[in-house]
Design a protein around this motif. Sequence first.
Motif, short mmCIF file in Angstrom:
data_model
loop_
_atom_site.label_atom_id
_atom_site.label_comp_id
_atom_site.label_asym_id
_atom_site.label_seq_id
_atom_site.Cartn_x
_atom_site.Cartn_y
_atom_site.Cartn_z
N ASP A 1 0.80 -1.22 0.00
CA ASP A 1 0.00 0.00 0.00
C ASP A 1 0.83 1.27 0.00
O ASP A 1 0.29 2.37 -0.17
N VAL A 2 2.15 1.13 0.18
CA VAL A 2 3.02 2.28 -0.10
C VAL A 2 2.74 2.80 -1.51
O VAL A 2 2.74 4.02 -1.75
N TYR A 3 2.45 1.89 -2.41
CA TYR A 3 2.30 2.27 -3.82
C TYR A 3 0.92 2.82 -4.15
O TYR A 3 0.75 3.49 -5.17
N PHE B 1 0.38 3.60 3.37
CA PHE B 1 -0.12 4.86 2.81
C PHE B 1 0.61 6.05 3.43
O PHE B 1 1.07 6.96 2.74
N ALA B 2 0.69 6.04 4.77
CA ALA B 2 1.27 7.17 5.49
C ALA B 2 2.75 7.35 5.17
O ALA B 2 3.25 8.48 5.11
N LEU B 3 3.46 6.25 4.96
CA LEU B 3 4.89 6.34 4.65
C LEU B 3 5.16 6.82 3.23
O LEU B 3 6.25 7.31 2.94
N ALA B 4 4.17 6.66 2.35
CA ALA B 4 4.40 6.96 0.93
C ALA B 4 4.95 8.36 0.68
O ALA B 4 5.97 8.51 0.00
N PRO B 5 4.31 9.43 1.18
CA PRO B 5 4.89 10.76 0.90
C PRO B 5 6.26 10.95 1.53
O PRO B 5 7.09 11.71 1.01
N LEU B 6 6.53 10.26 2.67
CA LEU B 6 7.84 10.37 3.30
C LEU B 6 8.91 9.65 2.49
O LEU B 6 10.09 9.99 2.58
N PHE C 1 -2.96 10.24 5.34
CA PHE C 1 -2.69 8.81 5.42
C PHE C 1 -2.46 8.35 6.86
O PHE C 1 -2.91 7.26 7.26
N ALA C 2 -1.76 9.16 7.66
CA ALA C 2 -1.52 8.78 9.06
C ALA C 2 -2.81 8.79 9.85
O ALA C 2 -3.03 7.93 10.72
N GLY C 3 -3.69 9.73 9.56
CA GLY C 3 -5.00 9.75 10.20
C GLY C 3 -5.78 8.48 9.91
O GLY C 3 -6.52 7.97 10.77
N GLY C 4 -5.58 7.94 8.72
CA GLY C 4 -6.23 6.68 8.37
C GLY C 4 -5.76 5.54 9.25
O GLY C 4 -6.54 4.67 9.64
N ALA C 5 -4.48 5.52 9.59
CA ALA C 5 -3.95 4.48 10.47
C ALA C 5 -4.59 4.55 11.85
O ALA C 5 -4.97 3.53 12.43
N VAL C 6 -4.73 5.77 12.38
CA VAL C 6 -5.38 5.94 13.68
C VAL C 6 -6.83 5.48 13.62
O VAL C 6 -7.33 4.76 14.50
N GLY C 7 -7.53 5.87 12.56
CA GLY C 7 -8.93 5.51 12.41
C GLY C 7 -9.16 4.02 12.31
O GLY C 7 -10.15 3.49 12.84
N THR C 8 -8.25 3.32 11.65
CA THR C 8 -8.41 1.88 11.48
C THR C 8 -8.37 1.16 12.82
O THR C 8 -9.21 0.31 13.11
N LEU C 9 -7.37 1.47 13.64
CA LEU C 9 -7.28 0.85 14.96
C LEU C 9 -8.46 1.25 15.85
O LEU C 9 -9.03 0.43 16.57
#
Length: 386
Positions: free
Chosen positions: A19-21, A141-146, A247-255
Amino acid sequence: MQKSNRPVGLLAVGHAGVDVYQGAVPAVIPFLVLERHYDYVAVSGIVLAATLLSSIVQPVFGVLTDRVRMPWLLPVSMTTAGLGVALCGVGDSYVLAWLAVALSGLGVAAYHPEAARLARAASGGSHLAMSWFSLGGNIGFALAPLVVAPILSAGGLAASPWLIVPALLGALVTVIALRSITAATGARTAAATRRGVDDWPVFLRLTAVIILRSVVYIGLSAFVALWAQQRVGGGELTGAVALFVLFAGGAVGTLLGGRLAATWGRIRTLRIAYAATIPALAGVVYAPGALVHVCIGLVAVLLYVPFSLHVTLGQDYLPNRVGTASGVTLGLAVSVGGIASPVIGLLAEHTGLQTALAVLLVFPVLAWLLARTLPEPAALEAVAGR
């Protein structure tokens, strides 16, 4: 995560790798605008390339995984996803860039149904464990822009071949881990695969809810970097920060979604999340200055609270077709929203980006109304808190 859920953790790592991609395509867009001077319509066409083929093909892979077990597909598809993004900056041809991004979408499509099938078998149907699996994708996803922004800022689009490195590393880890994952999940498969009556009408309503969510999320991911640059200033860095927050907000929302579902139930959690998305999205469109970033993060959390719940709900509505349900809930319904991107881009060209983003407010309203018609399956409630 408990030791018994170690296979889910390994699958979550692989999920991050692929999902990085998905996140890399929006992260590349500001560089395509800067170097190749693409307009909003051209940008939305690139987003469509990443989503259209994936939307069509992913349910096909879902049907296949209901018939044939294909764990080998995970590292192969991950490498394909990375190769497509790596090639998107090579040369100056828009057509070649479009085809490269479409290839990446094909790799993403091939990965998810089989991975979701293995994750369900490993988790025993636990909502919380499935939220960990989904979290892996959100982290990717969150790591992608980084990952993308420093490489392309330093070397321009010509440096895009370096973007294949995460895929190669992820594929290597997946190959090493796959034997233990398959062995651990094989014993559970019979118990985790619950037979019952497939409820297609309800499943199709769930699919419609996910499509409405997809239009909002993909529309934001395509244009939020450019919107943040307009609203806040600061060039590509501001855009990268906006994408990271999304993208990072998505990680928080998933958990958060997995834990709320264990307390409130999946359907109630889903309805509340979509209702709350409406004012948060209005904040993205109309909030002044840096407050936009806060609203972006809030929208991301709320849009991802139901994400893993969509998957388990779909699998419960189609208990005899877990692969098909996974292919649709993780693939077709999630990515088909990209088809709306050219329309959003066209609106932005003629009316401005703010007006185009304001149109997205209609979709969470419709998702909330439709979610009110969904029933709560009882089959997995016994393991919901695991």
